[in-house]
Write a protein that holds these residues in place. Sequence first.
Motif, short mmCIF file in Angstrom:
data_model
loop_
_atom_site.label_atom_id
_atom_site.label_comp_id
_atom_site.label_asym_id
_atom_site.label_seq_id
_atom_site.Cartn_x
_atom_site.Cartn_y
_atom_site.Cartn_z
N ALA A 99 79.61 -21.33 5.27
CA ALA A 99 80.39 -20.08 5.19
C ALA A 99 81.37 -19.98 6.36
CB ALA A 99 79.45 -18.88 5.17
N VAL A 100 80.92 -20.42 7.54
CA VAL A 100 81.78 -20.40 8.73
C VAL A 100 83.01 -21.29 8.51
CG1 VAL A 100 81.92 -21.33 11.09
CG2 VAL A 100 80.10 -19.72 10.49
N LYS A 101 82.80 -22.45 7.91
CA LYS A 101 83.92 -23.38 7.68
C LYS A 101 84.97 -22.75 6.77
CE LYS A 101 81.02 -27.47 8.37
NZ LYS A 101 80.32 -28.62 7.74
N SER A 102 84.53 -22.11 5.68
CA SER A 102 85.49 -21.50 4.76
C SER A 102 86.16 -20.28 5.38
CB SER A 102 84.82 -21.14 3.43
OG SER A 102 83.78 -20.22 3.63
N LEU A 103 85.41 -19.54 6.20
CA LEU A 103 86.00 -18.38 6.88
C LEU A 103 87.08 -18.81 7.87
CD1 LEU A 103 82.79 -16.25 7.47
CD2 LEU A 103 84.82 -15.49 6.21
N ARG A 104 86.83 -19.92 8.59
CA ARG A 104 87.84 -20.40 9.52
C ARG A 104 89.12 -20.78 8.77
NH1 ARG A 104 89.67 -25.37 11.26
NH2 ARG A 104 90.65 -25.33 13.33
N ASP A 105 88.97 -21.45 7.64
CA ASP A 105 90.14 -21.81 6.84
C ASP A 105 90.91 -20.56 6.43
OD1 ASP A 105 89.51 -24.49 7.02
OD2 ASP A 105 88.50 -24.58 5.06
N GLU A 106 90.17 -19.53 6.05
CA GLU A 106 90.81 -18.28 5.62
C GLU A 106 91.55 -17.62 6.79
OE1 GLU A 106 89.76 -14.03 3.42
OE2 GLU A 106 88.18 -15.53 3.72
N ILE A 107 90.95 -17.63 7.96
CA ILE A 107 91.59 -17.03 9.13
C ILE A 107 92.91 -17.74 9.44
CG2 ILE A 107 91.42 -16.76 11.66
CD1 ILE A 107 88.37 -16.33 11.20
N LEU A 108 92.88 -19.06 9.44
CA LEU A 108 94.10 -19.82 9.76
C LEU A 108 95.18 -19.59 8.72
CD1 LEU A 108 92.67 -23.24 11.04
CD2 LEU A 108 93.18 -21.16 12.31
N GLU A 109 94.74 -19.40 7.47
CA GLU A 109 95.71 -19.15 6.40
C GLU A 109 96.34 -17.77 6.54
OE1 GLU A 109 95.66 -18.56 1.57
OE2 GLU A 109 94.19 -19.92 2.46
N VAL A 110 95.51 -16.76 6.81
CA VAL A 110 96.01 -15.39 6.92
C VAL A 110 96.86 -15.21 8.19
CG1 VAL A 110 95.32 -12.97 7.25
CG2 VAL A 110 94.12 -14.39 5.59
N LYS A 111 96.38 -15.75 9.31
CA LYS A 111 97.08 -15.58 10.59
C LYS A 111 98.29 -16.52 10.72
CE LYS A 111 95.45 -13.16 13.56
NZ LYS A 111 95.66 -11.71 13.81
N GLU A 112 98.28 -17.61 9.95
CA GLU A 112 99.35 -18.62 10.01
C GLU A 112 99.54 -19.11 11.45
OE1 GLU A 112 102.72 -16.71 8.20
OE2 GLU A 112 102.04 -17.22 6.19
N ASP A 113 98.43 -19.32 12.13
CA ASP A 113 98.47 -19.77 13.53
C ASP A 113 97.23 -20.61 13.80
OD1 ASP A 113 98.65 -20.17 16.23
OD2 ASP A 113 98.49 -18.05 16.79
N LYS A 114 97.43 -21.90 14.01
CA LYS A 114 96.28 -22.78 14.23
C LYS A 114 95.64 -22.58 15.60
CE LYS A 114 98.97 -26.79 15.79
NZ LYS A 114 99.25 -28.22 15.57
N PHE A 115 96.29 -21.81 16.48
CA PHE A 115 95.72 -21.55 17.80
C PHE A 115 95.06 -20.18 17.89
CE2 PHE A 115 99.30 -24.53 18.90
CZ PHE A 115 98.48 -25.62 19.12
N THR A 116 94.76 -19.57 16.74
CA THR A 116 94.07 -18.28 16.73
C THR A 116 92.74 -18.38 17.48
OG1 THR A 116 95.05 -17.67 14.60
CG2 THR A 116 93.05 -16.52 15.23
N PRO A 117 92.47 -17.45 18.40
CA PRO A 117 91.21 -17.51 19.17
C PRO A 117 89.98 -17.36 18.26
CG PRO A 117 92.78 -16.02 20.22
CD PRO A 117 93.34 -16.36 18.87
N ILE A 118 89.16 -18.41 18.23
CA ILE A 118 87.94 -18.41 17.42
C ILE A 118 86.79 -18.96 18.24
CG2 ILE A 118 86.78 -19.48 15.44
CD1 ILE A 118 89.51 -19.55 14.01
N VAL A 119 85.65 -18.26 18.20
CA VAL A 119 84.43 -18.76 18.82
C VAL A 119 83.37 -18.88 17.71
CG1 VAL A 119 82.63 -18.37 20.53
CG2 VAL A 119 84.97 -17.62 21.01
N VAL A 120 82.83 -20.08 17.55
CA VAL A 120 81.77 -20.30 16.56
C VAL A 120 80.43 -20.11 17.27
CG1 VAL A 120 80.69 -21.97 15.01
CG2 VAL A 120 83.19 -21.88 15.21
N VAL A 121 79.57 -19.29 16.65
CA VAL A 121 78.31 -18.90 17.29
C VAL A 121 77.12 -19.30 16.43
CG1 VAL A 121 77.05 -17.01 18.36
CG2 VAL A 121 79.54 -16.83 18.09
N GLY A 122 76.25 -20.14 16.98
CA GLY A 122 74.99 -20.46 16.32
C GLY A 122 73.94 -19.48 16.81
#
Length: 208
Positions: A99-122
């Motif tokens: 789910a995290v992988k698909s959400l990241r793809d969605e964020i990059l698509e919506v924000k149109e910025d590959k440098f959007t601040p993202i922290v993945v948390v286990g």
Amino acid sequence: MSLQVKEKTHVRLVFLGAAGVGKTALIRRFLQDTFETKHRRTVEELHSKEYDISGVKVTIEIMDTSGSYSFPAMRKLSIQNSDAFALVYAIDDPGSLEAVKSLRDEILEVKEDKFTPIVVVGNKTDREGERQVSSDDVLSTVELDWNNSFLEASAKENENVLELFRELLQQANLPSCLSPALRRRRETFPKDSGVRPPMNKTNSCSVS
């Protein structure tokens, strides 16, 4: 003449992830330092807190989202209006990592910025005995392939919760005095995990 990066005084963080991974628990632990054992379904909640940092008032908004994904339009709006993202999965639930992988793809698509601040948390490291997701594998994918930040945490044991928020705020260009212990995050990683290239800190302010 040197250009100075303007640090924000208002930032919105959004927590995304599958249902039951502990998004609400992490936020509650940060804001109230409490932990509730019973899972309560979240639709969408916005928390706002004001801090006084060296005489500057800083407003932090934290958006807690639904894990059911039945509100795609609401989720897209949350992504559009936010500055930094915590993508949460549970270490005992491999499906939540997908789910995290698909959400990241969605964020990059919506924000149109590959440098959007993202922290993945286990999350849920208190369930180490039931672990089904390798931290080394996720670390390699997140930091090397995605060029994002990664850490593991436990809302229940209050492990790395403060570090998570420090990382999010630092990446969102809030005053760097909020995150003096950011560099300590590296100490939580195995020493023999190999040499990694430096993180791209395009969206980060410097930590003195």
